[in-house]
Design an enzyme around this catalytic site. Sequence first.
Site, PDB file in Angstrom:
ATOM      1  CG  ASN A 279       6.644   3.445   4.396  1.00  0.00           C
ATOM      2  OD1 ASN A 279       6.342   3.650   3.229  1.00  0.00           O
ATOM      3  ND2 ASN A 279       5.836   3.709   5.397  1.00  0.00           N
TER       4      ASN A 279
ATOM      5  CB  CYS B 109       1.799  10.308   1.502  1.00  0.00           C
ATOM      6  SG  CYS B 109       0.206  11.087   1.241  1.00  0.00           S
TER       7      CYS B 109
ATOM      8  CG  HIS C 171       7.276   7.745   5.732  1.00  0.00           C
ATOM      9  ND1 HIS C 171       7.176   7.312   4.429  1.00  0.00           N
ATOM     10  CD2 HIS C 171       6.054   7.555   6.282  1.00  0.00           C
ATOM     11  CE1 HIS C 171       5.942   6.890   4.204  1.00  0.00           C
ATOM     12  NE2 HIS C 171       5.231   7.026   5.308  1.00  0.00           N
TER      13      HIS C 171
ATOM     14  CG  HIS D  92       3.332   4.641   9.235  1.00  0.00           C
ATOM     15  ND1 HIS D  92       2.743   3.670   8.442  1.00  0.00           N
ATOM     16  CD2 HIS D  92       3.732   5.607   8.365  1.00  0.00           C
ATOM     17  CE1 HIS D  92       2.778   4.044   7.177  1.00  0.00           C
ATOM     18  NE2 HIS D  92       3.382   5.209   7.096  1.00  0.00           N
TER      19      HIS D  92
ATOM     20  NE  ARG E 287      -1.214   2.448   2.904  1.00  0.00           N
ATOM     21  CZ  ARG E 287      -0.655   3.552   3.390  1.00  0.00           C
ATOM     22  NH1 ARG E 287      -0.548   4.634   2.645  1.00  0.00           N
ATOM     23  NH2 ARG E 287      -0.163   3.569   4.619  1.00  0.00           N
ATOM     24  CG  ASP E 288       3.031   4.494   2.992  1.00  0.00           C
ATOM     25  OD1 ASP E 288       3.061   5.330   2.074  1.00  0.00           O
ATOM     26  OD2 ASP E 288       3.225   4.803   4.178  1.00  0.00           O
TER      27      ASP E 288
HETATM   28  P1  HMG Z   1     -12.872  14.438  -3.105  1.00  0.00           P
HETATM   29  O1  HMG Z   1     -12.559  14.768  -4.525  1.00  0.00           O
HETATM   30  O2  HMG Z   1     -12.657  15.486  -2.093  1.00  0.00           O
HETATM   31  O3  HMG Z   1     -14.332  13.861  -2.837  1.00  0.00           O
HETATM   32  O4  HMG Z   1     -12.019  13.157  -2.725  1.00  0.00           O
HETATM   33  P2  HMG Z   1     -15.600  13.608  -3.663  1.00  0.00           P
HETATM   34  O5  HMG Z   1     -16.512  12.917  -2.720  1.00  0.00           O
HETATM   35  O6  HMG Z   1     -16.002  14.905  -4.281  1.00  0.00           O
HETATM   36  O7  HMG Z   1     -15.215  12.575  -4.820  1.00  0.00           O
HETATM   37  C1  HMG Z   1     -14.498  12.916  -5.967  1.00  0.00           C
HETATM   38  C2  HMG Z   1     -14.537  11.751  -6.941  1.00  0.00           C
HETATM   39  O8  HMG Z   1     -13.956  10.601  -6.336  1.00  0.00           O
HETATM   40  C3  HMG Z   1     -15.958  11.344  -7.319  1.00  0.00           C
HETATM   41  O9  HMG Z   1     -15.874  10.792  -8.633  1.00  0.00           O
HETATM   42  C4  HMG Z   1     -16.265  10.238  -6.340  1.00  0.00           C
HETATM   43  O10 HMG Z   1     -17.232   9.346  -6.805  1.00  0.00           O
HETATM   44  C5  HMG Z   1     -14.935   9.546  -6.262  1.00  0.00           C
HETATM   45  P3  HMG Z   1     -16.257  11.631  -9.941  1.00  0.00           P
HETATM   46  O11 HMG Z   1     -17.668  12.061  -9.696  1.00  0.00           O
HETATM   47  O12 HMG Z   1     -15.276  12.785  -9.976  1.00  0.00           O
HETATM   48  O13 HMG Z   1     -16.051  10.657 -11.035  1.00  0.00           O
HETATM   49  N1  HMG Z   1     -14.736   8.855  -4.991  1.00  0.00           N
HETATM   50  C6  HMG Z   1     -14.295   7.584  -4.911  1.00  0.00           C
HETATM   51  N2  HMG Z   1     -13.978   6.676  -5.858  1.00  0.00           N
HETATM   52  C7  HMG Z   1     -13.556   5.474  -5.416  1.00  0.00           C
HETATM   53  N3  HMG Z   1     -13.431   5.140  -4.118  1.00  0.00           N
HETATM   54  C8  HMG Z   1     -13.741   6.031  -3.160  1.00  0.00           C
HETATM   55  C9  HMG Z   1     -14.197   7.312  -3.553  1.00  0.00           C
HETATM   56  N4  HMG Z   1     -14.587   8.402  -2.854  1.00  0.00           N
HETATM   57  C10 HMG Z   1     -14.913   9.325  -3.754  1.00  0.00           C
HETATM   58  N5  HMG Z   1     -13.597   5.702  -1.881  1.00  0.00           N
HETATM   59  C11 HMG Z   1     -11.235  11.349  -1.377  1.00  0.00           C
HETATM   60  C12 HMG Z   1     -12.022  12.639  -1.403  1.00  0.00           C
HETATM   61  C13 HMG Z   1     -11.059  10.958   0.073  1.00  0.00           C
HETATM   62  C14 HMG Z   1     -12.002  10.273  -2.118  1.00  0.00           C
HETATM   63  C15 HMG Z   1      -9.872  11.575  -2.104  1.00  0.00           C
HETATM   64  O14 HMG Z   1      -9.257  12.733  -1.601  1.00  0.00           O
HETATM   65  C16 HMG Z   1      -8.958  10.413  -1.936  1.00  0.00           C
HETATM   66  O15 HMG Z   1      -9.216   9.321  -2.435  1.00  0.00           O
HETATM   67  N6  HMG Z   1      -7.817  10.595  -1.256  1.00  0.00           N
HETATM   68  C17 HMG Z   1      -6.895   9.483  -1.003  1.00  0.00           C
HETATM   69  C18 HMG Z   1      -5.596  10.017  -0.536  1.00  0.00           C
HETATM   70  C19 HMG Z   1      -4.654   8.872  -0.226  1.00  0.00           C
HETATM   71  O16 HMG Z   1      -4.912   7.707  -0.444  1.00  0.00           O
HETATM   72  N7  HMG Z   1      -3.472   9.258   0.328  1.00  0.00           N
HETATM   73  C20 HMG Z   1      -2.452   8.331   0.665  1.00  0.00           C
HETATM   74  C21 HMG Z   1      -2.769   7.514   1.875  1.00  0.00           C
HETATM   75  S1  HMG Z   1      -2.483   8.363   3.411  1.00  0.00           S
HETATM   76  C22 HMG Z   1      -0.798   8.090   3.750  1.00  0.00           C
HETATM   77  O17 HMG Z   1      -0.075   7.667   2.889  1.00  0.00           O
HETATM   78  C23 HMG Z   1      -0.285   8.329   5.139  1.00  0.00           C
HETATM   79  C24 HMG Z   1      -0.062   7.037   5.924  1.00  0.00           C
HETATM   80  O18 HMG Z   1       0.863   6.200   5.265  1.00  0.00           O
HETATM   81  C25 HMG Z   1       0.444   7.346   7.329  1.00  0.00           C
HETATM   82  C26 HMG Z   1       1.648   8.310   7.366  1.00  0.00           C
HETATM   83  O19 HMG Z   1       2.622   8.102   6.615  1.00  0.00           O
HETATM   84  O20 HMG Z   1       1.558   9.252   8.165  1.00  0.00           O
HETATM   85  C27 HMG Z   1      -1.365   6.247   6.094  1.00  0.00           C
HETATM   86 MG    MG Z   2       3.029   6.477   5.304  1.00  0.00          MG
END
Ligand code: HMG
Ligand code: MG
Length: 307
Positions: free
Chosen positions: A248, A239, A208, A206, A13-14
């Site tokens: 990581n 990210c 990095h 967690h 994933r990450d």
């Molecule tokens: P948005 O654009 O603000 O929200 O996204 P929305 O509700 O307006 O949706 C926009 C579009 O996305 C729409 O489609 C929705 O249907 C679709 P369109 O009408 O444009 O065709 N949509 C989805 N499609 C599939 N699955 C879904 C979904 N939700 C909405 N679940 C949203 C908000 C949260 C969806 C977006 O910002 C997003 O997906 N963000 C993900 C960010 C991400 O994954 N970041 C990396 C992980 S976090 C990380 O790495 C940190 C961590 O490792 C810990 C650390 O290191 O500290 C965990």
């Molecule tokens: Mg991370």
Amino acid sequence: MADRVRIYEVGPRDGLQNESTAIPLATKRGFIDRLLAAGLREIEATSFVSPKAIPQLADADALLPALPNAPGVRYPVLVPNERGMARAEAAGAKSLAVFTAATDAFTEHNIGMTVDESLAAFEPVLRRAADLGWWRRGYVSTAFGCPYTGAVDPHRAVNVATRLLELGVDEVCFGDTIGVGVPAQVSALTDAATAAGIELRQIACHFHDTRGTALANVVAGLEAGVRTFDSSTGGTGGCPYAPGAAGNLATEDLVYLLDASGFEHGVELEKVLDAARYITGALGKPLTTKVGQAGGWDASSGAAIGR
Ligand code: HMG
Ligand code: MG
């Protein structure tokens, strides 16, 4: 009995989410097969997020059902909202991680919500997951520093963790998203968390390794009594919404440290190195982690192993 540590693998994933080269599903499956062979039992497999936000993990609906149903193995998936929960459920998930942060600025960049809005969005997701009997984790990113607002007060991160626990997560995971933390911060954060009533068994860390402090932070976590650490085989990761975020902490570096320090964890270093070579090879990158390059070390003979 030796002290036991849980290694929570985030490579699929990450590790892969920020890679620009498309990785075929079969390669992801091959990576996870090798992680299982190495003894890893908690493997964060993918994310049910917007495919526009994270194109690399757009195959989550197909990947999750393709994974082996090994006993005692957990494949948590990231879920940001009810849409993601419906997809995760349809794909057969049985455990999840919701993810927010200590700072609004990062959360807005990452998932388009403030911290309060994210917790409100997680409430029905976590309720449904609890009804289904799923294991649930809550991430608090930027717990050691934010790429948009700088230093973070540990009490701020702890407050978010407490609210996640109130929403029913089994465990909170403090993320050093951009790898700026140092050991004294880990101690301060764990002290603040336990003072707020969070139990050590509910805390994961967690790290990095952006600035080379991840293993030192693990040692501080171990000394504070934390027994769950995230890592990514091959040291990949980062990210896309965290400028400057690098890999990581590498699972092979973590396993070496734990082995040599006498902790039990059930993971075999040489097989982690096989998985690390497999995934970095598939990405067309050299394996640059410390133990990936040097191998492990056999204390009975003095020889390097697994190179
Ligand atoms: P948005 O654009 O603000 O929200 O996204 P929305 O509700 O307006 O949706 C926009 C579009 O996305 C729409 O489609 C929705 O249907 C679709 P369109 O009408 O444009 O065709 N949509 C989805 N499609 C599939 N699955 C879904 C979904 N939700 C909405 N679940 C949203 C908000 C949260 C969806 C977006 O910002 C997003 O997906 N963000 C993900 C960010 C991400 O994954 N970041 C990396 C992980 S976090 C990380 O790495 C940190 C961590 O490792 C810990 C650390 O290191 O500290 C965990
Ligand atoms: Mg991370």
